[in-house]
Design an enzyme around this catalytic site. Structure first.
Site, mmCIF file in Angstrom:
data_model
loop_
_atom_site.group_PDB
_atom_site.id
_atom_site.type_symbol
_atom_site.label_atom_id
_atom_site.label_comp_id
_atom_site.label_asym_id
_atom_site.label_seq_id
_atom_site.Cartn_x
_atom_site.Cartn_y
_atom_site.Cartn_z
ATOM 1 N N LEU A 7 -17.123 -2.284 -6.631
ATOM 2 C CA LEU A 7 -15.949 -2.978 -7.146
ATOM 3 C C LEU A 7 -15.845 -4.392 -6.592
ATOM 4 O O LEU A 7 -16.023 -4.620 -5.393
ATOM 5 C CB LEU A 7 -14.676 -2.207 -6.766
ATOM 6 C CG LEU A 7 -13.373 -2.907 -7.129
ATOM 7 C CD1 LEU A 7 -12.850 -2.399 -8.452
ATOM 8 C CD2 LEU A 7 -12.307 -2.729 -6.067
ATOM 9 N N ASP B 93 4.117 -9.000 -7.872
ATOM 10 C CA ASP B 93 5.404 -9.674 -7.766
ATOM 11 C C ASP B 93 6.465 -8.771 -7.141
ATOM 12 O O ASP B 93 6.392 -7.540 -7.240
ATOM 13 C CB ASP B 93 5.857 -10.101 -9.165
ATOM 14 C CG ASP B 93 6.953 -11.151 -9.128
ATOM 15 O OD1 ASP B 93 7.128 -11.800 -8.080
ATOM 16 O OD2 ASP B 93 7.640 -11.311 -10.148
ATOM 17 N N HIS C 136 6.260 -9.265 2.126
ATOM 18 C CA HIS C 136 4.879 -9.727 1.969
ATOM 19 C C HIS C 136 3.928 -8.896 2.826
ATOM 20 O O HIS C 136 2.796 -8.603 2.417
ATOM 21 C CB HIS C 136 4.774 -11.206 2.342
ATOM 22 C CG HIS C 136 5.509 -12.107 1.396
ATOM 23 N ND1 HIS C 136 5.318 -12.075 0.031
ATOM 24 C CD2 HIS C 136 6.447 -13.069 1.623
ATOM 25 C CE1 HIS C 136 6.098 -12.977 -0.545
ATOM 26 N NE2 HIS C 136 6.791 -13.588 0.405
#
Length: 255
Positions: free
Chosen positions: A146, A35, A52
């Site tokens: 991962l 966020d 962004h």
């Protein structure tokens, strides 16, 4: 001392941090609500989309930091079902980020044995967005390191309602008996299946809520919040969150 892997694009841990991290108590699954991208940009006099873009670049660094200490699954909340309410220009920009991110980073992700997955609904996503993600999933499907899981076009209430409807249909058709339904069965109807529930949730930007994210899966997760916005959240901050996780006692309702 925890054995650290070498990873690209990240800063190594200090000797002090290495001593403080417990190799036997690394969270298996870390989820992150990324966020504050827009606010980070606006504070700097930049358009929200610049935030962004900077946030996108941070994904690789945190992914490799997580991988370096033995995290098995990293889920990043990239776009919620509620985010469609944002201005069209911003949404369009967000939908194009996978086209830039994956071609640029895929070779290094493959080299580091990272497997890409997506949790969310395909419906509503532009074809070019979906293709970029599906290509990355296909290219990394044989990796067994991962798991980098993007929660994209995801909302937990919709997920649970969808699961309940599917359970009802399966009971009605005889595939499932009502007395068989327990937490384990219900979890199999979630979009996150078969991933384990998150051990640690990190949220950046100072907001103290989980915003319709993994409401079922986060039942016993440890929560860690920071005032830092996602573009300024560093590897060192990630390790700090893990260190805090390791200081906590997880009792799951017991003593």
């Amino acid at each position: 001392m925890i054995p650290f892997k070498k990873w690209f694009g990240s800063k190594p841990l200090s000797a002090e941090q290495m001593e403080r991290l417990d190799a036997d108590n690394v969270p298996n699954h870390v989820a992150v609500i990324m966020d504050g991208n827009g606010r980070w940009a606006q504070k700097r006099g930049l358009p929200r989309v610049a935030g962004h873009h900077s946030g996108m670049k941070n994904v690789k660094k945190i992914t490799m930091a997580a991988d370096s200490i033995g995290v098995s699954v990293l889920t990043l909340y990239a776009f919620s079902t509620e985010n469609w309410k944002r201005p069209k220009e911003e949404v369009d920009y967000l939908m194009k980020l996978p086209i830039e991110f994956f071609p640029k980073e895929i070779e290094e992700l493959i080299a580091n044995n990272v497997q890409i997955r997506m949790t969310g609904w395909h419906e509503g996503l532009p074809d070019y967005t979906l293709k970029a993600i599906q290509d990355a999933i296909e290219q990394t499907k044989n990796n067994d390191g991962l798991i980098l899981n993007f929660a994209l076009n995801y909302g937990s209430r919709k997920e649970m309602l969808s699961g309940v409807k599917q359970i009802a249909e399966d009971v009605q058709s005889g595939k499932l008996h009502a007395d068989e339904i327990d937490e384990s069965v219900f979890s199999r109807y979630m979009l996150t299946h078969p991933l384990p529930d998150p051990d640690l949730l990190i949220r950046t930007s100072g907001e103290l809520r989980i915003s319709n994210f993994m409401l079922w899966q986060l039942a016993y997760s440890e929560l860690w919040f920071t005032e830092l916005c996602w573009p300024e959240f560093t590897e060192q901050d990630f390790f700090e969150a893990v260190q805090e996780y390791q200081r906590r006692a997880r009792r799951y309702g017991g003593l």
